[in-house]
Scaffold this motif. Structure first.
Motif, PDB file in Angstrom:
ATOM      1  N   LYS B 116       0.820  -1.219   0.000  1.00  0.00           N
ATOM      2  CA  LYS B 116       0.000   0.000   0.000  1.00  0.00           C
ATOM      3  C   LYS B 116       0.856   1.274   0.000  1.00  0.00           C
ATOM      4  N   GLN B 117       2.131   1.132   0.367  1.00  0.00           N
ATOM      5  CA  GLN B 117       3.004   2.309   0.420  1.00  0.00           C
ATOM      6  C   GLN B 117       3.455   2.777  -0.967  1.00  0.00           C
ATOM      7  N   VAL B 118       3.224   1.962  -2.014  1.00  0.00           N
ATOM      8  CA  VAL B 118       3.691   2.365  -3.347  1.00  0.00           C
ATOM      9  C   VAL B 118       2.532   2.701  -4.287  1.00  0.00           C
ATOM     10  N   TYR B 119       1.365   2.972  -3.731  1.00  0.00           N
ATOM     11  CA  TYR B 119       0.231   3.441  -4.531  1.00  0.00           C
ATOM     12  C   TYR B 119       0.097   4.954  -4.383  1.00  0.00           C
ATOM     13  N   PHE B 120      -0.024   5.633  -5.503  1.00  0.00           N
ATOM     14  CA  PHE B 120      -0.120   7.103  -5.480  1.00  0.00           C
ATOM     15  C   PHE B 120      -1.042   7.576  -6.592  1.00  0.00           C
ATOM     16  N   PRO B 121      -1.647   8.746  -6.416  1.00  0.00           N
ATOM     17  CA  PRO B 121      -2.465   9.278  -7.512  1.00  0.00           C
ATOM     18  C   PRO B 121      -1.579   9.767  -8.659  1.00  0.00           C
ATOM     19  N   LYS B 122      -2.059   9.616  -9.884  1.00  0.00           N
ATOM     20  CA  LYS B 122      -1.304  10.063 -11.065  1.00  0.00           C
ATOM     21  C   LYS B 122      -1.027  11.550 -11.033  1.00  0.00           C
ATOM     22  N   GLU B 123      -1.963  12.314 -10.419  1.00  0.00           N
ATOM     23  CA  GLU B 123      -1.817  13.773 -10.392  1.00  0.00           C
ATOM     24  C   GLU B 123      -0.712  14.248  -9.462  1.00  0.00           C
ATOM     25  N   GLY B 124      -0.234  13.355  -8.594  1.00  0.00           N
ATOM     26  CA  GLY B 124       0.690  13.809  -7.559  1.00  0.00           C
ATOM     27  C   GLY B 124       2.151  13.719  -7.963  1.00  0.00           C
ATOM     28  N   ILE B 125       2.993  14.418  -7.178  1.00  0.00           N
ATOM     29  CA  ILE B 125       4.437  14.264  -7.305  1.00  0.00           C
ATOM     30  C   ILE B 125       4.864  13.312  -6.192  1.00  0.00           C
ATOM     31  N   VAL B 126       5.526  12.216  -6.572  1.00  0.00           N
ATOM     32  CA  VAL B 126       5.953  11.259  -5.554  1.00  0.00           C
ATOM     33  C   VAL B 126       7.355  11.617  -5.092  1.00  0.00           C
ATOM     34  N   LEU B 127       7.586  11.594  -3.781  1.00  0.00           N
ATOM     35  CA  LEU B 127       8.882  11.956  -3.216  1.00  0.00           C
ATOM     36  C   LEU B 127       9.571  10.690  -2.720  1.00  0.00           C
ATOM     37  N   SER B 128      10.685  10.349  -3.324  1.00  0.00           N
ATOM     38  CA  SER B 128      11.349   9.099  -2.966  1.00  0.00           C
ATOM     39  C   SER B 128      11.902   9.172  -1.545  1.00  0.00           C
ATOM     40  N   ASN B 129      12.014   8.002  -0.915  1.00  0.00           N
ATOM     41  CA  ASN B 129      12.459   7.920   0.475  1.00  0.00           C
ATOM     42  C   ASN B 129      13.598   6.911   0.580  1.00  0.00           C
ATOM     43  N   PRO B 130      14.830   7.369   0.454  1.00  0.00           N
ATOM     44  CA  PRO B 130      15.946   6.421   0.518  1.00  0.00           C
ATOM     45  C   PRO B 130      16.172   5.861   1.926  1.00  0.00           C
ATOM     46  N   ASN B 131      15.486   6.417   2.914  1.00  0.00           N
ATOM     47  CA  ASN B 131      15.723   5.999   4.298  1.00  0.00           C
ATOM     48  C   ASN B 131      14.605   5.150   4.892  1.00  0.00           C
ATOM     49  N   GLY B 132      13.649   4.742   4.048  1.00  0.00           N
ATOM     50  CA  GLY B 132      12.543   3.950   4.582  1.00  0.00           C
ATOM     51  C   GLY B 132      11.681   3.422   3.456  1.00  0.00           C
TER      52      GLY B 132
END
Lengths: 415, 415
Positions: B116-132
């Motif tokens: 569930k942590q890798v689902y996002f709306p197409k309209e959004g900007i996803v911010l990568s999380n190298p620490n989690g």
């Protein structure tokens, strides 16, 4: 009952300070079964504050405010709460007397601006503040209660605990109690592994480990119909935990510290102590002196940061200093013997180390600290490497030194 | 632009953790000229979260959430923000790859709940999380922006700094800078009164006083087109404030301490110092040693809590002890002379007092402390009464003692 915690202060919104008050109050309210619906922080602004009261009372019965009780014009929490309830403020004689007492103690005239701190509505309950100039208040109208507390934690916490907690305590409340067991010498995960079966079995009471700044604690929490019942539920599990952890469990209770434990042990067993500190520079002595009554057993402390002072006051030999350096097992032992001889104490504890940020080498890195111990004629030194910055290294060394004293007293000899 | 910071997490409402994220974000936002209208904390609950979005957007343009992005069912910040905006979530390939990478690194299968942590709306900007495992997101609709960040500070802070800060930075942004002037010897209200006209006239820069734990600060805040411009605006006002406050202004800057100031002064002027402490019990020495480099000038400290140690190490006379008592002007002077003679230092500072809780009398109440000063052959003692508990009294006495050292160096003689 539902409560909200409303911190008032532009300095929090600017990020100047962390809102630790909200944590304290949330924890306290949870412990008496009051759920906190929201925490909020808003600026020192009448309109926003009125808006916040309006909104919060749509959801909750009680608003606890912190901050905005100071003497200056932008401190307006109390004034705004009174405006919200339509209450008029008059001079509160008792608070005025307390304020006069406060200023006469510091030998100053009452500043005109402080006068606003002693005005309260007649309908309210005024909460005295022995730790500052701003009393708090409990204001109630219809089913709405605003509890006004000062911002500085040292003023807010005792005011909450002495006045507000009882006021809010629900009648016939099912009591939640918790007790704390304190650990030194084991990390959080190692300690938790030692207790795994007890932790996993826990429902009432529950057991949870927390790594604190200076030690590790296990909090054992139980609920019962009465305080006594909750404590009875905690008791056997606490004994089990303590037995399992053995000597690594140094104390119990929220505010128990290693210096209290060491101070009590020294007094109980009629053992005198002296200290000599290089890198910790008075931190060990200062911690011991934090324990009232330590004067019975604390003979003298030396802060021998320079080599000259180590020879002058502790009789450390110049040859040893030259041969091994000030940060060495040999010097730690000579320091311990030196201060014990000087003061004729039963125990002595000393430190010599490299607290950084400079001064480290490959063989003697920053964080290296020797702790020397003298106990009834015998002397020994222990080598440690601590992590962190200067302050952290010095603090860790001080705690370790005090814990070494505790252990040697309990074990009856240097191990 | 107005922003609100919304922490989501029942654990904060229970008081289990302090909301340090709010401080970090507030400070960051202030530094790029975005004013934080409110900070809020609410539980992991969809209805309350929707209500909070609704309310906040009445006041502000941007909501930054922290927390509630974990893999469990009660983590629902992202889901609720999407519901609020009416956005549908789809698998975000890039985040899915990153998640697979994360789990292969720790040699585990991807847990179903993490999906569930890798689902996002197409309209959004996803911010990568190298620490989690939880990426963040920026969601925008009409003029409303919700920025979703993870709760753990180690994940949140780099995500904010690497992605969000630039996104929020206003075009041609006016920079806000602030500088701090630090005061000892004046209370908040007295200091503010002294500066009343400057404070009242302040628009850009503004000047605000804050009573801190150990001192009082004035924060001077200006906005300008560039950092340099903002600092240029601050400069003349800062000089004016410093000139007005004179010797009561002991330092500048966020982390400046009295021990740093005293340490620097001693080293600059090549003055050596020694200390002898009764009630403060090593606190003054420990503070001095907190300043790296103090070894050049700090000759020795004595913790002479017992009368025997006062005579043994400081040469205080038994007659004086008997006649005036250990807490007296006379003893403070003999202590100061004693440690100065013993170490041959240019300056010495000593304390003797009653820190409580016991030991007070009518003539010598708890809080009474004599501070003795030796300066180049002359000696003097000063009487103070401090408020608060044992710790507060000892801390206040230590700060006052260090401030006395500062003043005698600057004034060139004992006043």
């Amino acid at each position: 009952m539902k409560a909200e915690i409303l911190a008032v202060g532009t300095e929090i919104l600017l990020g100047d300070i962390v809102n630790t008050n909200a944590q304290f109050l949330s924890k306290e309210l949870a412990s008496i079964g009051i759920s906190v619906y929201r925490q909020e922080v808003i600026g020192d602004n009448e309109d926003r504050l009125l808006e916040a009261f309006e909104e919060a009372f749509k959801r909750s019965d009680v608003i606890i405010t912190t901050g905005g009780l100071g003497p200056t014009g932008d401190d307006l929490t109390k004034e705004t709460a009174c405006k919200y309830f339509g209450m008029e403020m008059v001079l509160h004689e008792e608070s005025y007397e307390a304020l006069k007492g406060f200023f006469s103690k510091i030998k100053k005239e009452i500043s005109q601006s402080n006068m606003k701190q002693v005005y309260f509505p007649k309908e309210g309950i005024v909460l005295s503040n022995p730790n500052g100039t701003a009393p708090g208040a409990i204001l109630k109208k219809d089913n709405k209660t605003i509890i006004i507390l000062p911002g500085p934690p040292k003023e807010m916490k005792p005011m909450y605990l002495n006045h507000v907690k009882n006021y809010l305590m629900p009648e016939g409340f099912g009591v939640i109690k918790s007790e704390v067991v304190r650990i030194l010498g084991l990390g959080e995960s190692t300690a938790a592994e030692k207790l795994k079966d007890i932790i996993d079995a826990g429902v009432n009471p529950t057991i949870a480990p927390y790594a604190k700044q200076e030690d590790v604690i296990f909090r054992i929490t139980a609920s019962g119909k009465t305080e006594e019942e909750a404590l009875e539920i905690i008791k056997p599990i606490k004994e089990k935990v303590k037995a399992r952890l053995g000597i690594d469990c140094y104390g119990e209770g929220e505010d128990n510290t290693i210096e209290q434990v060491v101070g009590t042990l020294l007094i109980e067993r009629d053992l005198s102590i002296s200290t000599a500190e290089s890198c910790t520079g008075g931190m060990i002595a200062s911690r011991l002196v934090a324990y009232p009554g330590i004067s019975q057993v604390f003979l003298e402390g030396a802060v021998t940061y320079s080599n000259e002072s180590k020879t002058r006051t502790l009789g450390v030999s110049c040859e040893t200093l030259e041969k091994y350096g000030a940060v060495s097992e040999q010097i730690a032992k000579e320091m311990a013997l030196g201060i014990a001889n000087r003061t004729d104490s039963d125990v002595s504890v000393v430190t010599t180390g490299i607290a950084g940020p400079g001064g480290g080498t490959k063989e003697k890195p920053v964080g290296l600290v020797y702790i020397g111990l003298y106990y009834k004629g015998a002397v020994k030194a222990y080598r440690y490497e601590f992590n962190g910055d200067r302050d952290k290294i010095r603090t860790s060394a001080s705690i370790k030194a005090l814990d070494k004293v505790r252990r040697v007293i309990l074990e009856g000899k240097l191990l």
